[in-house]
Each structure stands twice: as C-alpha cells, then as structure tokens.
Scaffold this motif. Sequence first.
Motif, mmCIF file in Angstrom:
data_model
loop_
_atom_site.group_PDB
_atom_site.id
_atom_site.type_symbol
_atom_site.label_atom_id
_atom_site.label_comp_id
_atom_site.label_asym_id
_atom_site.label_seq_id
_atom_site.Cartn_x
_atom_site.Cartn_y
_atom_site.Cartn_z
ATOM 1 N N PHE A 12 -6.094 -14.422 -1.893
ATOM 2 C CA PHE A 12 -6.546 -13.634 -0.744
ATOM 3 C C PHE A 12 -5.363 -13.043 0.024
ATOM 4 N N LYS A 13 -4.266 -13.787 0.041
ATOM 5 C CA LYS A 13 -3.055 -13.255 0.679
ATOM 6 C C LYS A 13 -2.541 -12.040 -0.090
ATOM 7 N N ALA A 14 -2.522 -12.117 -1.429
ATOM 8 C CA ALA A 14 -2.079 -10.988 -2.245
ATOM 9 C C ALA A 14 -2.998 -9.788 -2.069
ATOM 10 N N LEU A 15 -4.295 -10.048 -1.989
ATOM 11 C CA LEU A 15 -5.258 -8.964 -1.757
ATOM 12 C C LEU A 15 -5.019 -8.312 -0.397
ATOM 13 N N ALA A 16 -4.715 -9.136 0.598
ATOM 14 C CA ALA A 16 -4.409 -8.600 1.931
ATOM 15 C C ALA A 16 -3.154 -7.730 1.897
ATOM 16 N N ASN A 17 -2.164 -8.130 1.087
ATOM 17 C CA ASN A 17 -0.955 -7.305 0.931
ATOM 18 C C ASN A 17 -1.299 -5.924 0.384
ATOM 19 N N VAL A 18 -2.170 -5.893 -0.633
ATOM 20 C CA VAL A 18 -2.560 -4.617 -1.243
ATOM 21 C C VAL A 18 -3.280 -3.736 -0.228
ATOM 22 N N LEU A 19 -4.230 -4.322 0.487
ATOM 23 C CA LEU A 19 -5.014 -3.531 1.446
ATOM 24 C C LEU A 19 -4.139 -3.028 2.598
ATOM 25 N N ALA A 20 -3.229 -3.873 3.072
ATOM 26 C CA ALA A 20 -2.325 -3.452 4.151
ATOM 27 C C ALA A 20 -1.405 -2.334 3.666
ATOM 28 N N GLY A 21 -0.866 -2.476 2.459
ATOM 29 C CA GLY A 21 -0.005 -1.436 1.900
ATOM 30 C C GLY A 21 -0.747 -0.136 1.674
ATOM 31 N N LEU A 22 -1.983 -0.228 1.164
ATOM 32 C CA LEU A 22 -2.794 0.971 0.941
ATOM 33 C C LEU A 22 -3.049 1.707 2.244
ATOM 34 N N LEU A 23 -3.367 0.971 3.291
ATOM 35 C CA LEU A 23 -3.615 1.594 4.590
ATOM 36 C C LEU A 23 -2.389 2.359 5.075
ATOM 37 N N VAL A 24 -1.225 1.758 4.924
ATOM 38 C CA VAL A 24 0.019 2.409 5.346
ATOM 39 C C VAL A 24 0.238 3.708 4.576
ATOM 40 N N LEU A 25 0.032 3.678 3.255
ATOM 41 C CA LEU A 25 0.260 4.860 2.429
ATOM 42 C C LEU A 25 -0.763 5.960 2.706
ATOM 43 N N LEU A 26 -2.021 5.584 2.903
ATOM 44 C CA LEU A 26 -3.060 6.575 3.186
ATOM 45 C C LEU A 26 -2.845 7.257 4.534
ATOM 46 N N LEU A 27 -2.279 6.506 5.473
ATOM 47 C CA LEU A 27 -2.005 7.078 6.800
ATOM 48 C C LEU A 27 -0.722 7.902 6.818
ATOM 49 N N GLY A 28 -0.015 7.922 5.688
ATOM 50 C CA GLY A 28 1.179 8.760 5.579
ATOM 51 C C GLY A 28 2.431 8.170 6.184
ATOM 52 N N TYR A 29 2.446 6.843 6.384
ATOM 53 C CA TYR A 29 3.615 6.207 6.970
ATOM 54 C C TYR A 29 4.681 5.956 5.901
#
Length: 448
Positions: free
Chosen positions: A159-176
Amino acid sequence: MFQNGLASVFQKGVRVLEQLFLVPFFISSWGAAYYGEWLTLTIVPTVIAFSDFGFGSAAANSFVLKYAANKKQEAADINKTGIYVISLTILLALLLSFLVLYLLNYFDVFSKSLIDSQEAIIAVSILIFTQLLSFYRQLIEAYYRAAERASLSINLVSFKALANVLAGLLVLLLGYGIVEFALSQLMVMIIFIIGYWLKGQSVIGLFKSHKGRRDNLILKDITTKGLSYLMLPLWQIIYFQGSTFVVRIVLGAESVAVFNTVRTLSRSFNQILYLVEPTVFPELINQIGKNAWGVAQRIFRVAIISVFGLSVIGFIFLSLFGLWFYKVWTNNELEVPSAMWYIFVSGMLLNALWYTAEMVFRAVNKPRKMGLYGLTGAIISVGTIYVMAEKIGLVGAAIGTITLDIILLFLVLPEACKLMRMNIYDLFSGGLGDLRNFIFRIKKSLLT
C-alpha cells in the motif's frame, strides 16, 4: 505460507505498476533526455536506499532466529541494540550525503546537467532523507515475520508503494517538477514508517513483557554481520547504478533512458518470479530457527523448482510480445535494437535460479560469501558493459549486463545447497515431488 503468497501477488503487482506505470508520464511530461538526466541524478539517493550498511538486515534476521528459538529476552535486546545502530547509521549517512552533495556541487557536476542545478540539489537532498527513513524498515519487518504475520507486513509495504505511484502521478499530471515529485515521496514515507512501526509493535506484543537492553556483545555481533550484509547492497549499487553511469558516460543521456527502460520492462516478469521469495522466506527462516531442517529443505526445493518453471513461461511471453509492448509503453519515442531486447530477456532464466537461492544466505544469517560473489560478479559485469558498449553500443551493454547472472548462477546455487545441508542432485531430484505435494495441500486447503 498461502497468505504470504497472496500478499506477495498483490505486492509484486504493485511493484510492476510502480516500475512501469509512471514511465510514459515522465517521458511525456519531462521529455526523454530530461528523464534520462533525472535517472542519473537519482543514483545518489538510490545508493543510499541500498546502503543501510547491512545493520538492519543483521539485526532483523538475528531477531527472528532468537524469537523462533523462544529466546525472547535476547530478541528484545537485539531490537533495542538494532535501533541504536540503525539510528547512528542514519546520522552518519546524513553527514556523508551532505559531503557528497557539496563536492558534486563544488566540481560543477550539477551544472553540466539538463536539470537546473539548484532544483537538482534540493530534490536529491529530499530523496536522500526519504531513503534514510526507510533504514528502520528491515528491523520493523522482523516483528511481523517473527509473529508469523508476514502477509500483513507485505500488504502494508504494498500500500505504501501504491501511494508512491499515486502521489507521483498527481505531481506529473499537475505539471510539477522534480522538487515536488521528491516531496510527494517524502510525505508518503513519513506516514508509512510511523504507522508500520506502531502496528508492528502491536502485532508481536513482545515489548509489553520484555524490555530490551542495549548489549555490547550484541552490538559487536550486529556490526560484524552488518558489515557482511553491507556487501549485498554494495554489489547491487555497483551493478545497477554503475551500469547506468557507464552507459551515460559512453553512450549519452538518451541511451540511459533506453537502457533503463529496457532493463525495467525485461525484468517486469521477474516481479512474478520474486513472489516466491517473500512467500517462503518467513517460513524458511522460522523452520531453520526451530532446527527443522527437513521442512526447510522441502521449502527450498519447492521455491527453486517453482521459480524456474515460471521463468520459462516469462521468457517465452516476453520474447513474443515484449518489444511490441515496449513501443506502446514508450509512445514509440525510444528505439531499441532487437538483439538488445532478447539478450536482456534471456537473463531471466539465469536470474530466477540464483536470486531465489540467495535467500538461504540471509535465512542462516551468513551473508559473507553471497556478498563476495555479488561484488565479484558486479565488478566484472560493469567492466564488461564499459568495454562492450564502446564496441557495439547498447547491444554490448546488454551483453555486459547478463554477465552477472551467468557468474552468480555457478557460484550461488551450489553454495546455497551446501548451506541447506544438501547438494544440487538432491535439489532437483526431490523438487518435483515436493512441488506436487505442495500444490495438493493448497488445493485441499482451498476446497475445505
């Protein structure tokens, strides 16, 4: 062990997602060359992630073996001493990391990158601190293994690894950029490590009745074994990060993106193979701790035969469909020589055997020889990558890469059998029968 298997399936599914899912978003958001530079920059925090100096592994395995032998006060003392050693290691690693970053900046290493130097320093610093927090994970994981709740630990880590993926995806989608990406990973780690520790103490319950003491003899033992365990991450650092660095020097930033993405995708099926190790390792170390060698040998045989059978399936599948998927995965932005792909995929058959056998060295808490084997193989492999990449480019780099698997197969498997008090013939002659019995028991448990 069946619950461990189910948890491992989920974990490896998330691991494949973690390795593969974000790559197209990285490339489309940052570009292939920029992403290649980012991979090069993350060598430093990745090295930190590998190099907990082995003290976490030494303390964790000693803890489980003592707890399984019903020596609970010694286990509590190991825990207390282990926390002290790991905390001291984190402090020293912080100081060393700051020194390395200062020297890299002083010699204008960051200014030669496509990434802004200040952003690079900040992002790498955050990732280093994130990885240092993970140093406690090995010892905390031992609480779950000793309490025979390894499946819970595996699920929490997943679940921690999944949270890493989702957090990273959010950052990339927001253009950061890279700083925000690094911060997202740090926040996930802080939340995880606190919850993981508290739940682990609750699961084992040992520390309510046994107060650990810091023991100098245990400290010496952990330090000695820890230095042996250090060689395990050290050879992986040399192999994985060294090969990335060599490809960057010889062939350039875009070739790093090709090399790393091909290595990642060609090893994607390995995540299925690696389901076996976390499934059987908790049971293997507990049986060895109880001195039940007959049971431990059967577990080892089933693991080896299962992994090799799966590796054959994976080899055929990736040989037929892997290159097509790679083109889709990378949006046809990266060109891969066919020979390079097939060389990488063939390494799976060799890797499956030695990687599974490697767990024996940890289970008996004797990591020294495995460390020496790994160091030898890694140095030879990286040297071969350098020579062959200069001669025939990425195909040569692929040839150098599987050199490690060839070397370790012939060194690790016989030694692991020796540690398990058996030989190669015993391994394969009894393995199929053990596997059939194991499958029969699983079917029976499912039906009932």
